[in-house]
Design a protein around this motif. Sequence first.
Motif, PDB file in Angstrom:
ATOM      1  N   ALA A 187      17.152 -54.101 144.819  1.00 41.26           N
ATOM      2  CA  ALA A 187      15.810 -55.294 144.102  1.00 41.26           C
ATOM      3  C   ALA A 187      16.484 -56.940 144.510  1.00 41.26           C
ATOM      4  O   ALA A 187      15.858 -58.001 145.236  1.00 41.26           O
ATOM      5  CB  ALA A 187      15.629 -54.345 142.773  1.00 41.26           C
ATOM      6  N   LEU A 188      18.317 -56.575 143.771  1.00 42.47           N
ATOM      7  CA  LEU A 188      18.654 -57.803 143.902  1.00 42.47           C
ATOM      8  C   LEU A 188      18.928 -58.569 145.412  1.00 42.47           C
ATOM      9  O   LEU A 188      19.247 -59.375 145.526  1.00 42.47           O
ATOM     10  CB  LEU A 188      20.216 -58.058 143.026  1.00 42.47           C
ATOM     11  CG  LEU A 188      20.032 -58.129 141.453  1.00 42.47           C
ATOM     12  CD1 LEU A 188      21.318 -57.818 140.877  1.00 42.47           C
ATOM     13  CD2 LEU A 188      18.579 -58.386 141.489  1.00 42.47           C
ATOM     14  N   LYS A 189      19.154 -57.376 146.543  1.00 43.41           N
ATOM     15  CA  LYS A 189      19.043 -58.338 147.687  1.00 43.41           C
ATOM     16  C   LYS A 189      18.141 -59.297 147.654  1.00 43.41           C
ATOM     17  O   LYS A 189      18.158 -60.739 148.761  1.00 43.41           O
ATOM     18  CB  LYS A 189      18.889 -57.252 149.105  1.00 43.41           C
ATOM     19  CG  LYS A 189      19.972 -56.715 149.246  1.00 43.41           C
ATOM     20  CD  LYS A 189      19.994 -56.169 150.399  1.00 43.41           C
ATOM     21  CE  LYS A 189      21.588 -55.690 151.187  1.00 43.41           C
ATOM     22  NZ  LYS A 189      21.204 -54.551 152.181  1.00 43.41           N
ATOM     23  N   PHE A 190      16.944 -59.018 147.432  1.00 44.85           N
ATOM     24  CA  PHE A 190      15.720 -59.529 147.643  1.00 44.85           C
ATOM     25  C   PHE A 190      16.294 -61.433 146.929  1.00 44.85           C
ATOM     26  O   PHE A 190      15.425 -61.639 147.465  1.00 44.85           O
ATOM     27  CB  PHE A 190      14.329 -59.570 147.221  1.00 44.85           C
ATOM     28  CG  PHE A 190      13.214 -58.266 148.196  1.00 44.85           C
ATOM     29  CD1 PHE A 190      12.834 -58.926 148.435  1.00 44.85           C
ATOM     30  CD2 PHE A 190      14.055 -57.292 147.727  1.00 44.85           C
ATOM     31  CE1 PHE A 190      11.937 -58.329 149.116  1.00 44.85           C
ATOM     32  CE2 PHE A 190      13.624 -56.849 148.743  1.00 44.85           C
ATOM     33  CZ  PHE A 190      11.727 -57.207 149.623  1.00 44.85           C
ATOM     34  N   LEU A 191      16.910 -61.669 146.255  1.00 41.46           N
ATOM     35  CA  LEU A 191      16.872 -63.054 145.739  1.00 41.46           C
ATOM     36  C   LEU A 191      17.522 -63.735 146.707  1.00 41.46           C
ATOM     37  O   LEU A 191      17.466 -64.798 146.864  1.00 41.46           O
ATOM     38  CB  LEU A 191      18.166 -62.738 144.383  1.00 41.46           C
ATOM     39  CG  LEU A 191      18.280 -63.943 143.013  1.00 41.46           C
ATOM     40  CD1 LEU A 191      17.103 -63.617 142.919  1.00 41.46           C
ATOM     41  CD2 LEU A 191      19.108 -63.496 142.655  1.00 41.46           C
ATOM     42  N   ASP A 192      18.207 -63.323 147.952  1.00 47.36           N
ATOM     43  CA  ASP A 192      18.957 -63.888 148.183  1.00 47.36           C
ATOM     44  C   ASP A 192      17.746 -64.866 149.410  1.00 47.36           C
ATOM     45  O   ASP A 192      17.859 -65.386 149.905  1.00 47.36           O
ATOM     46  CB  ASP A 192      20.149 -63.036 149.319  1.00 47.36           C
ATOM     47  CG  ASP A 192      20.447 -63.031 148.976  1.00 47.36           C
ATOM     48  OD1 ASP A 192      21.598 -63.765 147.985  1.00 47.36           O
ATOM     49  OD2 ASP A 192      21.744 -61.672 149.428  1.00 47.36           O
TER      50      ASP A 192
END
Lengths: 110, 284
Positions: free
Chosen positions: B126-131
């Motif tokens: 999920a946090l990969k989308f932050l990039d």
Amino acid sequence: MAALSSPIRVCRGILKELRVIQGPTYKRSLAYSYVMDQFRKNKVTGERYCRAQQEAHHDSHTYLCLLGSTRSHLALHKLYHGKGDRSREEVAALVGLRLPSQPGGKGWEK
Amino acid sequence: MFRSLVKLRCPFGNILSPNKVCTSQHLRFAVKYSSATEERKRFYQDVSISQGEGGLYEINLDRKKLKTPGGKLFTAPNEALAIGVATEWDAQKDTLKYYSMHLTTLCNTALDNPTGRNEKQMISAALKFLDTDTICYRVDEPHSLVELQKNEWDPVLHWIEDRYNVTIGSSSSILGPEIPKATKDTFRQHLNSYNFWSLTGLEFVITQLKSVVLAIGMIDRHLSVEQAVLLSRLEEEYQIQHWGNVEWVHDYDMYELRARTAAGALFVHLSSESSTVKRKLMQD
């Protein structure tokens, strides 16, 4: 905080969607009694219930959005995407051509 | 089309693959899950819910219990979610349109866990989308779109930066903004408090909106579903204003996105809440 329409409108909206889904007997459905129950419980009545009112309000709004969007999406799907590929005749008609109605015209002479 | 691909793959997969057991397991899932576009006849009259072992809710179609595509018994953790799912099954008229039953799909995913991941992996995914967050990427031209993005996206960005005390920032370079490690750690810690079901829903919302910021903004009830979807499609909306709206593409996409996002948000809220009613003592 997100601007939401008033709880009574959301409630009416959900009931309307349920009626569309389930027809005239929607008042006997599970969802109807649950929704009515929740809306009655979360009314601000002398702070009897500690659950945040906005929380329930936001959730009900989300549910209304889910029901309404699914209905619109299905309607559009049925209208534009529900039929699969066009037949050969329809494709030809799109560009203004007609398929020969029966073999035996030009090119079929013996 | 995907269905026919899977069907085509079946015979080859079994012949070519030396590791037959594993493949057939995968194929079983693939075939079952591929039925999402298939429309089956409605085979039941009544839909009801009942409380089974451990207080979990089950869905009954006539007298048969609903199962997941993976073959497990379908259970929902609370009444609200079970009623939502039951209403979806009740809403099917002549044929079952699985692609319109988003809450059911999400429950199935959470129960079967077809990707076989644990919570940690889901948080990382999920946090990969932050990039590559949608609202962190800005355009340089045209001027009106630059203004629009600034006016619409900046308030949400500022809100989340204040709310979680992090730095995200935005950028118009192709590499995107530099997001400090502390930011990710903060979010990771926040997401650790979510259970498996909520994470399933949250990841679904993030992949729909293509934005962690918008997803969290909506889950935290700062944005409504309509607002989040609008912000996620901001550039498309701009182009629509310029070139016109095409119902069978733009509206179709928008309603689908709204339905999916709303289902995801509701799923997160319903599966993470524990509702207790406390009554105040009567004071005479």
